[in-house]
Design an enzyme around this catalytic site. Structure first.
Site: not given
Length: 597
Positions: A75, A147, A180
């Site tokens: 990330e 995300k 994540c």
């Protein structure tokens, strides 16, 4: 007209050159050829985008030379992670496609490979910023993901993702991306699974939780997962390495070293490698998704936050017994005695008793056998549960083969401490053995019980994360999980992957563990042990957050016992709990989970 001789000669040499170039160029892989995937632990420097892009390209090239066909980098690989606001990160953002994808594409074209890497995206039209990841391949830029579930750090500058979870078809398989914090929400990986993904690329900057969830996400969706974490510390935020590659069966194919403290930082780029076998893209876990019941999951698309006047607001102490024993097949009297003896031997005053699935009979082999032991809800089994509830002054969750209107159901019931009948849950997702005699239920099992809310799901249903997701939306305080698990689904948590501050027992099962993370409510597992079916035991309680030390998983092995578990609901002061889970959901993107199969 006849071509001039010189032109014919030139054309001949061009043809020969083209043939030689084609023969020497790397051939694209097809989806049946095993290949090597790599999780690249790359550690960018904060506020040094251009240097990071060059260093990332160099690290990717080195990893490609080592034989990797698919490379996943962490990330925010081009920028570093910790920025305080939009102004702070603005100079280091980039469009997709843009400078970063151009630089990485030069490497992917040269080596005929695929790369996924995280970056801070600037939308060229709106000027909005996203925590994003790009996929590039042998022909350059392929696609991006933004995300969907964010951690606090990027909330100060990044807009929530708005592109769903696209799945990109490539010659090496169908590739999706999560980032994540997405892994704390089962929905993000589920969207990839529903869309047919074979591989989930997972860039992260993780201290533990995001990585821990991935074994169960692989199993739930029948997909390979390639997770790349950083292995250094940035402004006192320590990322623990532990990058991992998981198979669709939940096997840990390879993991990087776990780095618990910043003194162990590995700052130079480093990678792990594992083989991906496309013949395993088709597997039982992926096929099992056809058993989903989207019509019953509609509440997953609700966002009941920040206001919810129906949820529990006071933490409560719960003491429960999870009963584990070897059932005597089709002998209600013998099994009742086993239960009575176990409760008596425990000598504990509790407020909840959870019995295994089909508690007094075990699983019948045929419909005729089921008919002989089936009862309606006024029969001896319910009377027995009412008697132990009254005697123990505790709620009881127990199971039976219920007969109603010519149909049979695998049913669990909830009895109150005064012996009254509170409700029934008919199992929604049936195993192949159960389909021989049982009809499926049509309503999730969520019950009000004296100012706290109890959810009921059965062991096999841990294959369907939607069930725990529904429990979260409905804000249950605890989940009773009657089971009869013999290792026929799921898998044990890999013993080599030791991320938790409070270690897991040897026989911890990844799908049962996932119920706790998905719902942020404690699941109490009551499983059979032994018999010819080799039931695996493992009754007990799974924890909300043993990774950072809040609590721990406590399980029996294979002994017959009434196992005491104690816990406090809500965990209001912890960094992650049910309230925060609900607030961080992104339900507008969950619609494919509830409207398609």
């Amino acid at each position: 007209m006849q071509k001039p001789k010189a032109l014919l000669i030139a054309s001949f040499f061009i043809l020969i050159f083209t043939m030689i170039f084609t023969l020497l160029s790397p051939l694209p892989l097809c989806a049946s050829t095993p290949f090597t995937a790599a999780a690249l632990q790359f550690n960018p420097i904060l506020k040094e985008r251009d240097k990071n892009i060059k260093a990332l390209a160099d690290a990717i090239e080195k990893t490609a030379r080592a034989g990797a066909t698919l490379i996943v980098a962490p990330e925010m690989s081009t920028t570093g992670y910790q920025y305080k606001d939009r102004d702070d990160i603005a100079p280091y953002t980039d469009t997709i496609p843009g400078a970063a994808t151009d630089a990485i594409s030069a490497i992917t074209k040269k080596y005929n490979i695929y790369v996924v890497f995280g970056m801070a995206e600037r939308d060229a039209e709106t000027g909005l910023f996203y925590n994003a990841a790009a996929l590039v391949g042998p022909n350059g830029y392929i696609g991006k993901y933004r995300k969907s579930h964010q951690w606090e750090t990027e909330e100060h500058w990044s807009v929530w993702g708005d592109v769903g979870v696209p799945v990109f078809e490539t010659p090496i398989g169908k590739i999706a991306i999560n980032i994540c914090m997405d892994s704390a929400y089962f929905e993000t990986a589920r969207l990839a699974g529903i869309a047919g993904a074979d591989i989930l690329a997972f860039p992260t900057n993780s201290t533990a939780q995001a990585l821990w969830a991935l074994q169960s996400r692989a199993v739930q969706n029948g997909i390979y997962i390639v997770a790349a974490n950083r292995s250094n510390t940035e402004l006192d935020y320590h990322m623990i390495g532990a990058s991992a590659i998981w198979s669709p069966a939940g096997e840990l194919l390879k993991a990087a070293e776990i780095l618990p403290t910043k003194d162990q930082d590995i700052r130079k780029p480093n990678a792990i490698f594992a083989q991906i076998d496309p013949s395993k893209y088709k597997n039982i876990n992926k096929y099992r998704m056809a058993e989903r019941r989207p019509e019953l999951y509609k509440d997953i698309a609700l966002h009941i936050s920040p206001w919810n006047y129906r949820c529990s607001t006071e933490e409560k102490e719960i003491k429960a017994l999870a009963l584990q024993y070897s059932p005597v097949k089709n002998d209600k009297k013998a099994n009742s005695k086993k239960i009575d003896d176990l409760i008596s031997a425990s000598n504990e005053k509790v407020n909840l008793l959870v019995l295994p699935e089909l508690s007094l009979t075990d699983l019948p082999e045929t419909k005729d056998a089921a008919l002989k032991i089936a009862e309606d809800l006024s029969g001896e089994t319910i009377s027995y549960y009412k008697s132990i509830a009254s005697a123990q002054k505790a709620y009881v969750v127990g199971g039976l083969i219920e007969k109603d209107s010519g149909k049979l159901y695998n049913t669990a019931v909830l009895i109150s401490p005064d012996g009254s009948f509170l409700g029934k849950y008919r199992k929604i997702h049936l195993s192949e053995d159960e389909k021989k005699w049982a009809a499926a239920g049509d309503k999730p099992g969520i019950f009000e019980a004296d100012k706290w809310r109890i959810g009921i799901m059965m062991g096999y249903e841990s294959n369907f994360p939607e069930m725990a997701g529904l429990m979260a939306v409905k804000r249950v305080d605890a989940i009773a999980v009657p089971a009869r698990w013999s290792g026929d689904y799921g898998c044990t948590i890999d013993k080599a992957y030791k991320l938790a501050a409070n270690p897991y027992p040897e026989n911890s099962m990844t799908l049962f563990d996932s119920i706790a993370l998905i719902s942020q409510a404690y699941p109490i597992i009551a499983n059979f042990t032994g018999t010819g079916k080799n039931y695996q035991g493992g009754s007990g309680i799974y924890a909300l957050d043993p990774l950072y030390g809040l609590d721990k998983v406590s399980l029996l092995d294979k002994e017959e016992k009434a196992f005491l578990v104690k816990f406090k609901t809500l965990q209001k002061d912890w960094w992650f709990n049910q309230e925060k889970l609900i607030g961080g959901r992104n339900p507008h993107m969950y619609k494919p989970i509830v409207i398609s199969k």
